[in-house]
Structures are given as C-alpha cells and as structure tokens.
Design a protein around this motif. Structure first.
Motif, PDB file in Angstrom:
ATOM      1  N   ARG A  52     -20.721   7.251  -0.701  1.00 33.23           N
ATOM      2  CA  ARG A  52     -20.330   5.845  -0.807  1.00 33.23           C
ATOM      3  C   ARG A  52     -18.885   5.583  -0.695  1.00 33.23           C
ATOM      4  O   ARG A  52     -18.268   4.375  -0.534  1.00 33.23           O
ATOM      5  CB  ARG A  52     -20.671   5.127  -2.118  1.00 33.23           C
ATOM      6  N   GLU A  53     -18.023   6.863  -0.327  1.00 39.49           N
ATOM      7  CA  GLU A  53     -16.462   6.555  -0.414  1.00 39.49           C
ATOM      8  C   GLU A  53     -16.031   6.371   1.063  1.00 39.49           C
ATOM      9  O   GLU A  53     -17.038   6.927   2.030  1.00 39.49           O
ATOM     10  CB  GLU A  53     -15.898   7.838  -1.043  1.00 39.49           C
ATOM     11  N   SER A  54     -14.953   6.032   1.280  1.00 36.50           N
ATOM     12  CA  SER A  54     -14.507   5.908   2.719  1.00 36.50           C
ATOM     13  C   SER A  54     -12.812   5.928   2.548  1.00 36.50           C
ATOM     14  O   SER A  54     -12.254   5.248   1.687  1.00 36.50           O
ATOM     15  CB  SER A  54     -14.875   4.697   3.305  1.00 36.50           C
ATOM     16  N   VAL A  55     -12.411   6.724   3.395  1.00 38.44           N
ATOM     17  CA  VAL A  55     -11.042   6.942   3.537  1.00 38.44           C
ATOM     18  C   VAL A  55     -10.430   6.823   4.744  1.00 38.44           C
ATOM     19  O   VAL A  55     -10.935   7.186   5.806  1.00 38.44           O
ATOM     20  CB  VAL A  55     -10.569   8.433   2.835  1.00 38.44           C
ATOM     21  N   VAL A  56      -9.372   6.130   5.084  1.00 37.39           N
ATOM     22  CA  VAL A  56      -8.674   5.943   6.274  1.00 37.39           C
ATOM     23  C   VAL A  56      -7.194   6.527   6.257  1.00 37.39           C
ATOM     24  O   VAL A  56      -6.578   6.411   5.272  1.00 37.39           O
ATOM     25  CB  VAL A  56      -8.692   4.404   6.669  1.00 37.39           C
ATOM     26  N   VAL A  57      -7.038   7.331   7.336  1.00 37.31           N
ATOM     27  CA  VAL A  57      -5.796   8.057   7.226  1.00 37.31           C
ATOM     28  C   VAL A  57      -4.976   7.587   8.529  1.00 37.31           C
ATOM     29  O   VAL A  57      -5.483   7.702   9.634  1.00 37.31           O
ATOM     30  CB  VAL A  57      -5.929   9.618   7.558  1.00 37.31           C
ATOM     31  N   PHE A  58      -3.679   7.247   8.447  1.00 36.85           N
ATOM     32  CA  PHE A  58      -2.645   6.697   9.256  1.00 36.85           C
ATOM     33  C   PHE A  58      -1.973   7.739   9.975  1.00 36.85           C
ATOM     34  O   PHE A  58      -1.299   8.520   9.116  1.00 36.85           O
ATOM     35  CB  PHE A  58      -2.095   5.411   8.995  1.00 36.85           C
ATOM     36  N   ARG A  59      -1.337   7.633  11.073  1.00 40.71           N
ATOM     37  CA  ARG A  59      -0.121   8.439  11.537  1.00 40.71           C
ATOM     38  C   ARG A  59       1.157   7.411  11.227  1.00 40.71           C
ATOM     39  O   ARG A  59       1.094   6.266  11.841  1.00 40.71           O
ATOM     40  CB  ARG A  59      -0.149   8.548  13.035  1.00 40.71           C
ATOM     41  N   GLN A  60       1.951   7.755  10.615  1.00 37.07           N
ATOM     42  CA  GLN A  60       3.248   6.952  10.206  1.00 37.07           C
ATOM     43  C   GLN A  60       4.334   7.051  11.043  1.00 37.07           C
ATOM     44  O   GLN A  60       4.384   7.947  12.265  1.00 37.07           O
ATOM     45  CB  GLN A  60       3.748   7.451   9.059  1.00 37.07           C
ATOM     46  N   ALA A  61       5.404   6.261  11.340  1.00 40.42           N
ATOM     47  CA  ALA A  61       6.337   6.364  12.177  1.00 40.42           C
ATOM     48  C   ALA A  61       7.182   7.441  12.290  1.00 40.42           C
ATOM     49  O   ALA A  61       7.490   7.824  13.386  1.00 40.42           O
ATOM     50  CB  ALA A  61       7.292   4.980  11.984  1.00 40.42           C
ATOM     51  N   ASP A  62       7.302   8.211  11.169  1.00 40.59           N
ATOM     52  CA  ASP A  62       7.901   9.342  11.164  1.00 40.59           C
ATOM     53  C   ASP A  62       7.383  10.519  11.689  1.00 40.59           C
ATOM     54  O   ASP A  62       7.573  11.986  11.596  1.00 40.59           O
ATOM     55  CB  ASP A  62       8.687   9.643   9.818  1.00 40.59           C
ATOM     56  N   GLY A  63       5.943  10.483  12.057  1.00 38.75           N
ATOM     57  CA  GLY A  63       4.971  11.703  12.400  1.00 38.75           C
ATOM     58  C   GLY A  63       4.161  12.108  11.319  1.00 38.75           C
ATOM     59  O   GLY A  63       3.045  12.864  11.517  1.00 38.75           O
ATOM     60  N   SER A  64       4.353  11.737  10.084  1.00 39.88           N
ATOM     61  CA  SER A  64       3.559  12.216   9.101  1.00 39.88           C
ATOM     62  C   SER A  64       2.405  11.392   9.137  1.00 39.88           C
ATOM     63  O   SER A  64       2.058  10.346   9.729  1.00 39.88           O
ATOM     64  CB  SER A  64       4.148  12.016   7.519  1.00 39.88           C
ATOM     65  N   VAL A  65       1.537  11.896   8.014  1.00 40.03           N
ATOM     66  CA  VAL A  65       0.123  11.039   7.723  1.00 40.03           C
ATOM     67  C   VAL A  65       0.053  10.689   6.386  1.00 40.03           C
ATOM     68  O   VAL A  65       0.357  11.557   5.621  1.00 40.03           O
ATOM     69  CB  VAL A  65      -1.248  12.084   8.156  1.00 40.03           C
ATOM     70  N   ARG A  66      -0.693   9.609   5.933  1.00 39.29           N
ATOM     71  CA  ARG A  66      -1.025   9.036   4.915  1.00 39.29           C
ATOM     72  C   ARG A  66      -2.334   8.622   4.718  1.00 39.29           C
ATOM     73  O   ARG A  66      -2.701   7.833   5.778  1.00 39.29           O
ATOM     74  CB  ARG A  66       0.006   8.050   4.426  1.00 39.29           C
ATOM     75  N   GLY A  67      -3.126   8.804   3.612  1.00 38.41           N
ATOM     76  CA  GLY A  67      -4.585   8.344   3.672  1.00 38.41           C
ATOM     77  C   GLY A  67      -4.640   7.273   2.651  1.00 38.41           C
ATOM     78  O   GLY A  67      -3.770   7.501   1.319  1.00 38.41           O
ATOM     79  N   PHE A  68      -5.398   6.498   2.373  1.00 38.10           N
ATOM     80  CA  PHE A  68      -5.738   5.164   1.690  1.00 38.10           C
ATOM     81  C   PHE A  68      -7.210   5.199   1.530  1.00 38.10           C
ATOM     82  O   PHE A  68      -7.992   5.457   2.541  1.00 38.10           O
ATOM     83  CB  PHE A  68      -4.998   4.115   2.068  1.00 38.10           C
ATOM     84  N   TYR A  69      -7.782   4.828   0.275  1.00 40.48           N
ATOM     85  CA  TYR A  69      -9.331   4.332   0.125  1.00 40.48           C
ATOM     86  C   TYR A  69      -9.210   3.043   1.298  1.00 40.48           C
ATOM     87  O   TYR A  69      -8.444   2.370   1.103  1.00 40.48           O
ATOM     88  CB  TYR A  69      -9.232   4.184  -1.219  1.00 40.48           C
ATOM     89  N   ASN A  70     -10.569   3.248   1.668  1.00 39.35           N
ATOM     90  CA  ASN A  70     -10.753   1.969   2.680  1.00 39.35           C
ATOM     91  C   ASN A  70     -11.395   1.066   2.190  1.00 39.35           C
ATOM     92  O   ASN A  70     -12.500   0.528   2.372  1.00 39.35           O
ATOM     93  CB  ASN A  70     -11.724   2.671   3.802  1.00 39.35           C
ATOM     94  N   SER A  71     -10.554   0.243   1.065  1.00 41.84           N
ATOM     95  CA  SER A  71     -11.393  -0.813   0.322  1.00 41.84           C
ATOM     96  C   SER A  71     -10.144  -1.632   0.173  1.00 41.84           C
ATOM     97  O   SER A  71      -9.059  -1.506  -0.354  1.00 41.84           O
ATOM     98  CB  SER A  71     -11.799  -0.283  -0.803  1.00 41.84           C
ATOM     99  N   CYS A  72     -10.343  -3.087   0.471  1.00 39.43           N
ATOM    100  CA  CYS A  72      -9.374  -4.132   0.328  1.00 39.43           C
ATOM    101  C   CYS A  72      -8.906  -4.197  -1.516  1.00 39.43           C
ATOM    102  O   CYS A  72      -9.883  -4.367  -2.086  1.00 39.43           O
ATOM    103  CB  CYS A  72      -9.787  -5.403   0.882  1.00 39.43           C
ATOM    104  N   LYS A  73      -7.747  -4.273  -1.438  1.00 38.27           N
ATOM    105  CA  LYS A  73      -7.611  -4.402  -3.053  1.00 38.27           C
ATOM    106  C   LYS A  73      -7.698  -6.007  -3.545  1.00 38.27           C
ATOM    107  O   LYS A  73      -7.576  -6.111  -4.810  1.00 38.27           O
ATOM    108  CB  LYS A  73      -6.008  -4.157  -3.472  1.00 38.27           C
ATOM    109  N   HIS A  74      -8.119  -6.917  -2.492  1.00 40.49           N
ATOM    110  CA  HIS A  74      -8.471  -8.119  -3.166  1.00 40.49           C
ATOM    111  C   HIS A  74      -9.638  -8.362  -3.864  1.00 40.49           C
ATOM    112  O   HIS A  74      -9.569  -8.454  -4.831  1.00 40.49           O
ATOM    113  CB  HIS A  74      -8.381  -9.106  -1.798  1.00 40.49           C
ATOM    114  N   ARG A  75     -10.804  -8.021  -3.163  1.00 36.71           N
ATOM    115  CA  ARG A  75     -12.245  -8.010  -3.770  1.00 36.71           C
ATOM    116  C   ARG A  75     -13.249  -6.797  -3.228  1.00 36.71           C
ATOM    117  O   ARG A  75     -14.369  -6.957  -3.174  1.00 36.71           O
ATOM    118  CB  ARG A  75     -12.678  -9.508  -3.532  1.00 36.71           C
TER     119      ARG A  75
END
Length: 442
Positions: A70-93
């Motif tokens: 039931r979990e989902s993670v999204v990983v982005f390529r950053q401007a400096d070439g690195s990668v960062r990941g976040f839970y794929n869930s809006c902090k609003h609701r």
C-alpha cells in the motif's frame, strides 16, 4: 574460480550446512495474512528496495515511482545530478500525487491543487493566507525516504535510520566488480502477476535441483550437477551459486554437441564437429575464443571479465527478493513483490540487462530479438492464464507455472516442512534469515 575466491571479503563466507538451525518451512508462511503482516512490520520496512534504474531519470526533474504493497515512493533527479526520494502522499490530506511509473516536473495534487517541487518543498497552495501560521509554502516538505544508488539501480529504504546500502548489499558489489552494471542497457522490462506468494521466487532461485525436471532443455548448455556447482552463503543473507556453461552429464547425449551448444560454439568460430565425443571440452575453448575475438567483435567488456564469466552462470540471490544472474550475454534481473492485500498473489519483474556492443543494434533475449536500447515498460497478465506468445518455451514461464501449483500444495495438511537435499541448503537459509528479521535478531 573456486570457493576461496572471496576469502578476502570482510564478511567472509559461511560453509554449506553450517550455522543452520533447521527452522521449519511451514505452509502458512505462504498464505497467512498474519505472517504477511509480520514480514511488513519487521522486514519489508527495514530492507533496501529497488525503485528503478538511473537511466529512468536522466534529466533534472525526472522521476520514477515505485509502489510496494500500500506504500508508494517517488524518486526525483535533482539539479545537481543526485537523487532524492519521498513518500508519494500529499501532506495536505494524504492524496497520492504521482500515478505513472515515470514522469517529470513538479507534483500537483489532483484533489486541491497543492504543488510540490522536485526537492519535496511545497511551492503553491490555494488560499495561502487562510492557514494558521501563515503561508505554508517553502515551509512544508514531503516526507523523505533514504535513497542511494549502486550498479545503476536506485535503492530506497523506509527505515528512518537504515543500514548503509553498501553494507546491506555486501559482498554483492564485490562479486559484480567486473561487470559494468551501471552502463548496461535494460532491453526487456516486464512485470507479471502471479497467483503465488512472493517467496516462491527466492526459494526457486536458491537452488538448481529443479532444473532436470522443470528445465530439461537446459542440459545441453548448463551443467546443473551439484557436484560441479559452487554454492556460497554470506552473513547478510545473500547467496551465490555458480554453474558451469557446458553440457550436463544428465543430457540425453552429454558427450555430443547438440542444439544450442553447437550454435554457441559456431558463433565464435569453433567448428562443432571438432568436439564430437567431447562436447564438454567446448567450455574452455569458448572461453579462449571469446577472450581472443571479443575486442574485434565489439565485446570490449570481455577484457574486464574473468575466464569463467565468459561461459558460466552466476546466480546471486539478494535477500529478500532480488535475483541477479550473470551470464556471458549480460545480467538477468528478477524480483518478486507481495500483493498489497493477498499473500497468495505477487508480481514478478524481469529485466534483461546487456552491455553495449560496438556495431550492434539488436540483441538476442529470452523473448526474442530486441533493439539494443532502453526498453518500454510492459505489464503481462500472466495470472489470467493468457498465453504469452514470445515466452511459450521460456524457462520463466516454466518457473511461474510450477509456483502456482506449489502454492496450492502449501495448504495441504500433508505438508508440514520441506525435506531438502544438501544442494537446497540455501532455501532453508533464506527462511532462517527471514525469521531473524521477524524475531528481532537482525
């Protein structure tokens, strides 16, 4: 290449049949919702997962999404070439933000339009002046997950304080040191749905005892005899099995050159007739030819490989759910993941990773000839029973079919534990490592 090859690794190796407790492999492990919950609580949320390939996100702002239960993670390529990941869930609701496997740019919530930047920072909201404490933009951030990379793979861990990736993988990076995994091309990218528990794959790829029964056609090119196979187990729970690339003595005519062994020899300028009555001698001859002719045929990577890597099959099972098999043609990547709610279902991923070959635009795979470029994603509804035309004779379909039958058998009162041969020791070892996580020893 022998068992002493990795003696210098700081983790060392475990001798076969040593340090096993004999934990029973009961049927309920494969269908019990309670056991599946224990796996989630104590193991899945603490191990490293593969989110995708770095080649999936080549440009700034590109992202890859990995859904797990039931979990989902999204990983982005950053401007400096690195990668960062976040839970794929809006902090609003809590609404899920990204729905596609691949994408690019900021994430916009489909519910209330909140906009999140590629670094996880809230950038835009509706009615920013209506929040206690003022405009939340620039102050609120998506929940971040640990992300690291190895071998061209993007890995993430849901544990807030995870063990470092390279420590977790040890000694797998060392064992793959000769293969330039990061620059390999994924020419096949498929996901299957399977009516079996996810552990069928770890069990299956931790032994070759099933080959004569399930894959008899491999006997003309693969020596599955356990007496000629190297078995290794490592403290982190990973394993390796090395099979020699030569006809098995269990083949119908082990000393004769049969298909496709003859074609493999001929491809590298070896006359199959010269090996009549001594087909197994073709293994060393093939190593010599690939070493000699590799550069002129565009196989420059062969210069970095050991002799055995030019012919043999190196099966690595990475705890808990990834298998990587190195062959002379590249690397097979296999992964099973549990169904979100049903422990008797899973998904099975197959990726074919191959080196770039100078002058070649196509490559042979288990699903036929494919362009030598990054593949598009394919979902294959195997679980529906629909035939897969390009895989009718594939060893993968043979394995998946056995998995479904085995899943049914686990429910029998006649099954209480696996009765294993010595060469299947790694199967029980896998379950004991799983128990270690569940019972708090890891």
């Amino acid at each position: 290449m022998g068992k002493d090859e990795i003696a210098g690794i700081n983790t060392g190796t475990l001798p076969i049949n040593d340090r096993l407790r004999g934990d029973p492999i009961t049927g309920d492990r494969y269908y019990s919702p309670e056991f599946a919950k224990q796996e989630w609580d104590h193991m899945w949320t603490r191990v490293w997962h593969v989110a995708g390939r770095l080649s999936d996100i080549p440009e700034t702002g590109d992202y890859v999404v990995h859904n797990f239960k039931r979990e989902s993670v999204v990983v982005f390529r950053q401007a400096d070439g690195s990668v960062r990941g976040f839970y794929n869930s809006c902090k609003h609701r809590g609404n899920r933000l990204a729905w596609s496997t691949l994408g690019g740019g900021e994430l916009v919530c489909s519910y209330h339009g909140w906009r999140w930047g590629i670094d996880g920072t809230l950038e835009q909201v509706q009615d920013p002046d209506d929040f206690e404490g003022g405009d939340p933009c620039g102050k609120l951030h998506l929940s971040e997950v640990a992300v690291d990379t190895w071998g061209g793979f993007i890995w993430y861990n849901m544990d807030p304080n995870p063990r470092p990736l390279l420590d977790f993988l040890d000694p797998i990076p060392f064992l793959f040191r000769n293969r330039d995994l990061e620059n390999m091309v994924r020419v096949v990218w498929r996901t299957f749905d399977v009516d079996a528990n996810w552990k069928f794959s770890s069990d299956n790829f931790n032994e070759s005892y099933h080959l004569p029964t399930v894959h008899p056609e491999l006997a003309t090119t693969t020596d599955e005899d356990y007496k000629n196979t190297i078995f290794e187990m490592y403290p982190n729970g990973h394993n390796r099995m090395i099979e020699q690339g030569q006809p098995s003595m269990r083949a119908p005519h082990p000393n004769e050159v049969e298909q496709p062994w003859d074609a493999m020899l001929a491809q590298w300028g070896l006359d199959p007739k010269n090996f009549a009555g001594r087909a197994r001698d073709g293994r060393l001859a093939l190593q010599e030819q690939r070493r000699k002719l590799g550069p002129q045929k565009g196989y420059h990577h062969y210069a970095e490989w050991s002799d055995d890597e030019l012919t043999d099959y190196f099966h690595h099972t990475l705890f808990p759910n990834v298998t990587m098999t190195g062959t002379a043609d590249g690397v097979h990547f296999f992964r099973t993941e549990p169904h979100p709610t049903d422990p008797e279902k899973c998904t099975f991923d197959y990726w074919a990773l191959v080196p770039m070959i100078e002058g070649e635009t196509e490559v042979a795979t288990i699903v036929g000839t494919r362009p030598l470029r990054e593949a598009d994603y394919e979902f294959v509804p195997y679980g529906s029973g629909t035939p897969i035309p390009d895989m009718l004779d594939s060893f993968l379909i043979q394995d998946l079919g056995v998995a479904v039958g085995q899943q049914n058998g686990f429910h029998s009162r006649g099954y209480t534990d696996a009765f294993l041969s010595g060469q299947e020791t790694r199967v029980r070892r896998f379950h004991e490592v799983l128990n270690d996580y569940i019972e708090g020893r890891r």
